[in-house]
Structure formats: C-alpha cells, structure tokens
Motif scaffolding. Structure first.
Motif, PDB file in Angstrom:
ATOM      1  N   ALA A 185     -21.384 -76.673  66.164  1.00  7.72           N
ATOM      2  CA  ALA A 185     -20.740 -77.442  64.970  1.00  7.72           C
ATOM      3  C   ALA A 185     -19.359 -77.646  64.881  1.00  7.72           C
ATOM      4  CB  ALA A 185     -21.455 -76.780  63.812  1.00  7.72           C
ATOM      5  N   VAL A 186     -18.992 -78.565  64.108  1.00  7.44           N
ATOM      6  CA  VAL A 186     -17.634 -78.661  63.579  1.00  7.44           C
ATOM      7  C   VAL A 186     -17.511 -78.807  62.131  1.00  7.44           C
ATOM      8  CG1 VAL A 186     -15.535 -80.452  63.379  1.00  7.44           C
ATOM      9  CG2 VAL A 186     -16.960 -80.266  65.625  1.00  7.44           C
ATOM     10  N   ALA A 187     -16.876 -77.908  61.603  1.00  8.35           N
ATOM     11  CA  ALA A 187     -16.912 -77.611  60.215  1.00  8.35           C
ATOM     12  C   ALA A 187     -15.271 -78.123  59.545  1.00  8.35           C
ATOM     13  CB  ALA A 187     -16.921 -76.445  59.592  1.00  8.35           C
ATOM     14  N   VAL A 188     -15.281 -78.802  58.689  1.00  6.23           N
ATOM     15  CA  VAL A 188     -13.987 -79.416  57.982  1.00  6.23           C
ATOM     16  C   VAL A 188     -13.794 -79.207  56.633  1.00  6.23           C
ATOM     17  CG1 VAL A 188     -14.737 -81.716  57.770  1.00  6.23           C
ATOM     18  CG2 VAL A 188     -12.401 -81.441  58.111  1.00  6.23           C
ATOM     19  N   ILE A 189     -12.851 -78.917  56.200  1.00  2.45           N
ATOM     20  CA  ILE A 189     -12.384 -78.716  54.765  1.00  2.45           C
ATOM     21  C   ILE A 189     -12.487 -80.157  54.073  1.00  2.45           C
ATOM     22  CG2 ILE A 189     -10.929 -77.728  52.743  1.00  2.45           C
ATOM     23  CD1 ILE A 189      -9.699 -75.911  54.823  1.00  2.45           C
ATOM     24  N   ALA A 191     -22.229 -87.896  67.716  1.00  2.80           N
ATOM     25  CA  ALA A 191     -22.193 -88.664  68.819  1.00  2.80           C
ATOM     26  C   ALA A 191     -22.141 -87.715  70.163  1.00  2.80           C
ATOM     27  CB  ALA A 191     -21.289 -89.720  68.922  1.00  2.80           C
ATOM     28  N   GLU A 192     -21.348 -86.680  69.720  1.00  2.00           N
ATOM     29  CA  GLU A 192     -21.272 -85.530  70.983  1.00  2.00           C
ATOM     30  C   GLU A 192     -22.478 -84.348  70.664  1.00  2.00           C
ATOM     31  OE1 GLU A 192     -19.083 -85.033  73.300  1.00  2.00           O
ATOM     32  OE2 GLU A 192     -18.491 -87.165  73.097  1.00  2.00           O
ATOM     33  N   GLY A 193     -23.420 -84.662  69.795  1.00  2.05           N
ATOM     34  CA  GLY A 193     -24.555 -83.760  69.738  1.00  2.05           C
ATOM     35  C   GLY A 193     -24.228 -82.693  69.037  1.00  2.05           C
ATOM     36  N   LEU A 194     -23.332 -82.575  68.072  1.00  5.66           N
ATOM     37  CA  LEU A 194     -22.787 -81.498  67.213  1.00  5.66           C
ATOM     38  C   LEU A 194     -23.257 -81.680  65.748  1.00  5.66           C
ATOM     39  CD1 LEU A 194     -19.315 -80.972  69.071  1.00  5.66           C
ATOM     40  CD2 LEU A 194     -21.372 -79.873  69.408  1.00  5.66           C
ATOM     41  N   GLU A 195     -23.248 -80.759  64.973  1.00  5.99           N
ATOM     42  CA  GLU A 195     -23.508 -80.730  63.729  1.00  5.99           C
ATOM     43  C   GLU A 195     -22.320 -80.751  63.193  1.00  5.99           C
ATOM     44  OE1 GLU A 195     -25.692 -78.176  60.113  1.00  5.99           O
ATOM     45  OE2 GLU A 195     -25.909 -77.519  62.148  1.00  5.99           O
ATOM     46  N   TRP A 196     -22.274 -81.526  61.773  1.00  2.00           N
ATOM     47  CA  TRP A 196     -20.987 -81.872  61.194  1.00  2.00           C
ATOM     48  C   TRP A 196     -21.198 -81.131  59.650  1.00  2.00           C
ATOM     49  CZ3 TRP A 196     -16.097 -83.861  61.405  1.00  2.00           C
ATOM     50  CH2 TRP A 196     -15.841 -84.154  60.111  1.00  2.00           C
ATOM     51  N   LEU A 197     -20.307 -80.187  59.360  1.00  4.66           N
ATOM     52  CA  LEU A 197     -20.310 -79.737  58.170  1.00  4.66           C
ATOM     53  C   LEU A 197     -18.746 -80.034  57.573  1.00  4.66           C
ATOM     54  CD1 LEU A 197     -21.770 -76.403  59.405  1.00  4.66           C
ATOM     55  CD2 LEU A 197     -22.985 -78.000  58.151  1.00  4.66           C
ATOM     56  N   SER A 198     -19.078 -80.444  56.226  1.00  2.37           N
ATOM     57  CA  SER A 198     -17.696 -80.558  55.334  1.00  2.37           C
ATOM     58  C   SER A 198     -17.901 -80.084  54.011  1.00  2.37           C
ATOM     59  CB  SER A 198     -17.369 -82.232  55.362  1.00  2.37           C
ATOM     60  OG  SER A 198     -18.344 -82.856  54.809  1.00  2.37           O
ATOM     61  N   LEU A 199     -16.558 -79.876  53.477  1.00  2.00           N
ATOM     62  CA  LEU A 199     -16.804 -79.245  51.878  1.00  2.00           C
ATOM     63  C   LEU A 199     -16.429 -80.180  51.254  1.00  2.00           C
ATOM     64  CD1 LEU A 199     -16.856 -76.638  50.226  1.00  2.00           C
ATOM     65  CD2 LEU A 199     -14.338 -76.364  50.753  1.00  2.00           C
ATOM     66  N   ILE A 200     -15.278 -81.033  51.385  1.00  2.00           N
ATOM     67  CA  ILE A 200     -14.830 -81.968  50.256  1.00  2.00           C
ATOM     68  C   ILE A 200     -14.587 -83.469  50.930  1.00  2.00           C
ATOM     69  CG2 ILE A 200     -12.951 -82.667  49.031  1.00  2.00           C
ATOM     70  CD1 ILE A 200     -12.120 -79.711  48.559  1.00  2.00           C
ATOM     71  N   HIS A 201     -15.292 -84.307  50.280  1.00  3.74           N
ATOM     72  CA  HIS A 201     -15.152 -85.772  50.522  1.00  3.74           C
ATOM     73  C   HIS A 201     -14.014 -86.406  49.860  1.00  3.74           C
ATOM     74  CE1 HIS A 201     -19.646 -86.002  52.080  1.00  3.74           C
ATOM     75  NE2 HIS A 201     -18.956 -85.356  52.833  1.00  3.74           N
ATOM     76  N   ILE A 202     -13.449 -87.475  50.590  1.00  2.00           N
ATOM     77  CA  ILE A 202     -12.321 -88.395  49.685  1.00  2.00           C
ATOM     78  C   ILE A 202     -13.056 -89.928  49.824  1.00  2.00           C
ATOM     79  CG2 ILE A 202     -10.263 -89.572  49.675  1.00  2.00           C
ATOM     80  CD1 ILE A 202      -9.092 -86.962  50.985  1.00  2.00           C
ATOM     81  N   SER A 203     -13.106 -90.512  48.535  1.00  2.00           N
ATOM     82  CA  SER A 203     -13.290 -91.621  48.553  1.00  2.00           C
ATOM     83  C   SER A 203     -12.376 -92.315  47.788  1.00  2.00           C
ATOM     84  CB  SER A 203     -14.819 -91.715  47.576  1.00  2.00           C
ATOM     85  OG  SER A 203     -14.620 -91.181  46.333  1.00  2.00           O
ATOM     86  N   GLU A 204     -12.404 -93.672  48.188  1.00  2.00           N
ATOM     87  CA  GLU A 204     -11.325 -94.741  47.676  1.00  2.00           C
ATOM     88  C   GLU A 204     -11.723 -95.732  46.737  1.00  2.00           C
ATOM     89  OE1 GLU A 204      -7.922 -95.925  50.261  1.00  2.00           O
ATOM     90  OE2 GLU A 204      -8.988 -94.646  51.848  1.00  2.00           O
ATOM     91  N   PRO A 205     -11.219 -96.157  45.465  1.00  2.00           N
ATOM     92  CA  PRO A 205     -11.764 -97.247  44.772  1.00  2.00           C
ATOM     93  C   PRO A 205     -12.058 -98.158  45.531  1.00  2.00           C
ATOM     94  CG  PRO A 205      -9.712 -96.772  44.096  1.00  2.00           C
ATOM     95  CD  PRO A 205      -9.958 -95.636  45.204  1.00  2.00           C
TER      96      PRO A 205
END
Length: 204
Positions: A173-177, A190-204
């Motif tokens: 997996a790839v884990a990102v803050i 797309a590389e067949g890896l699990e994606w894990l994240s802690l915080i999302h950023i969204s723009e208005p």
C-alpha cells in the motif's frame, strides 16, 4: 481550502482484538492535534510550483511538522494505526519527505510492541560505496508500505514503488498524511496498490 480527517473508521480493525476505548480516544486526540497544527502552521498561501510541476495557490509544508517534536510522535502513532490491518514488516519512501514519517512509525511500532523496520529510497542510486538506492531495512521478498507526507499526483510514491520492486519488495500500500485529492489515489490504485490517507484537502 478545507482540511478534513478521512474518518474514524480508521480505528476499526478486521483482525485481532479491538482497540480499547482509551486507545481510540488517544488516537482521536492525536488526529485532531495534528489537524490543528497543519491548519495553523503548515498551510501557506501564494503562488507555488509543486514537486509534480503543477501550479498551486497554496502549499502544505508537512516537513515543518514531521520534524517537529509536538507532531512527530503523534504522526507515528496515527500512521501506525492507519496501516494496522496490513501484514508488513517495514515502512519508508522517497527521501526526504517520507524519511521522518518512517522514523516516527518505527518508534511508535516498538512502543506498541508491533515492531516495524524503516527504509529510505534515494532518488538515484549512490555513485559510491555499495551503490545502493534503498538504505535501511532489507526489503527483498518483504511486504512493505510506502509512506508520503503530501501527495498531489502520486509520482513521488510511484518512484519509490519502482525502486522497491526492482529490489524484490512486495509493496502492499501507499499511505499518505495529506491527500490533495488531485489524482494521486487513482495513479496508485492503477498500479494495483491500496491507497490509505489520513487528511483530505478540498477547495471551495
């Protein structure tokens, strides 16, 4: 911009005993403390060029916190929890963003009696000594997680994945803050890896 925690579901475990209420509460406190520190001290507004080459009107400088005594221990505990369901033996990623995160996770894992080793992926192999591109833990034949502080396109993580695969590692997996939500997840998956994240950023 708006920063938000991905969700409390990160505390839920499919294997092993469930976490105690104290452990869940402590992790929630760690997450909120980190979120507040990012908002207050790591987000800068202006005109920036990101490592991906993309232009942005804000920049999240996570190294201000991954190398900060107030945040680093919490980051280690949070990221260890994030990857807690994965059967892996080592963590690391492309220098230098991933280096302090891997170190924090290593220390947190020992404190939790779930020891993991750490590795560093150089951008290019050394031109001297043993000529290694991956330093630290021996990754050949081992299940590992790639770490990243902030991800835009996922290219830094994928560069680490490429080097690790050449060494015979099994990337789980790839884990990102911080996920800027600008295509990194799709590139990793797309590389067949699990994606894990802690915080999302969204723009208005």
């Amino acid at each position: 911009i708006r920063l938000s925690l991905v969700g409390s579901e990160m505390c839920i475990r499919d294997r092993g005993p469930p976490p105690t209420l104290d452990a869940v509460t402590a992790l929630d406190a760690d997450r909120q403390t980190l979120l507040d520190l990012i908002k207050d001290e790591a987000v800068f507004h202006g005109d920036f060029t990101l490592s991906s080459g993309k232009k942005a009107t804000y920049y999240v400088d996570m190294r201000k916190l991954t190398l900060d005594h107030r945040a680093a221990p919490a980051i280690g505990r949070i990221m260890l929890d994030l990857i807690g369901d994965l059967d892996v033996v080592a963590v690391g990623g492309l220098t230098l963003g991933a280096d302090p995160i891997a170190n924090s996770v290593l220390h947190a894992s020992v404190a939790a009696d779930k020891p993991l080793d750490a590795f560093v992926v150089r951008k290019e192999p050394k031109d001297h000594g043993r000529g290694r591109q991956i330093e630290g833990a021996d990754v050949k034949g081992k299940r590992v997680v790639v770490l990243e502080d902030t991800s835009t396109t996922g290219q830094s993580a994928l560069k680490a994945v490429e080097a690790l695969r050449k060494e015979g590692a099994e990337i789980v997996a790839v884990a990102v803050i911080v996920d800027r939500k600008t295509g990194a997840q799709a590139a990793i998956e797309a590389e067949g890896l699990e994606w894990l994240s802690l915080i999302h950023i969204s723009e208005p």
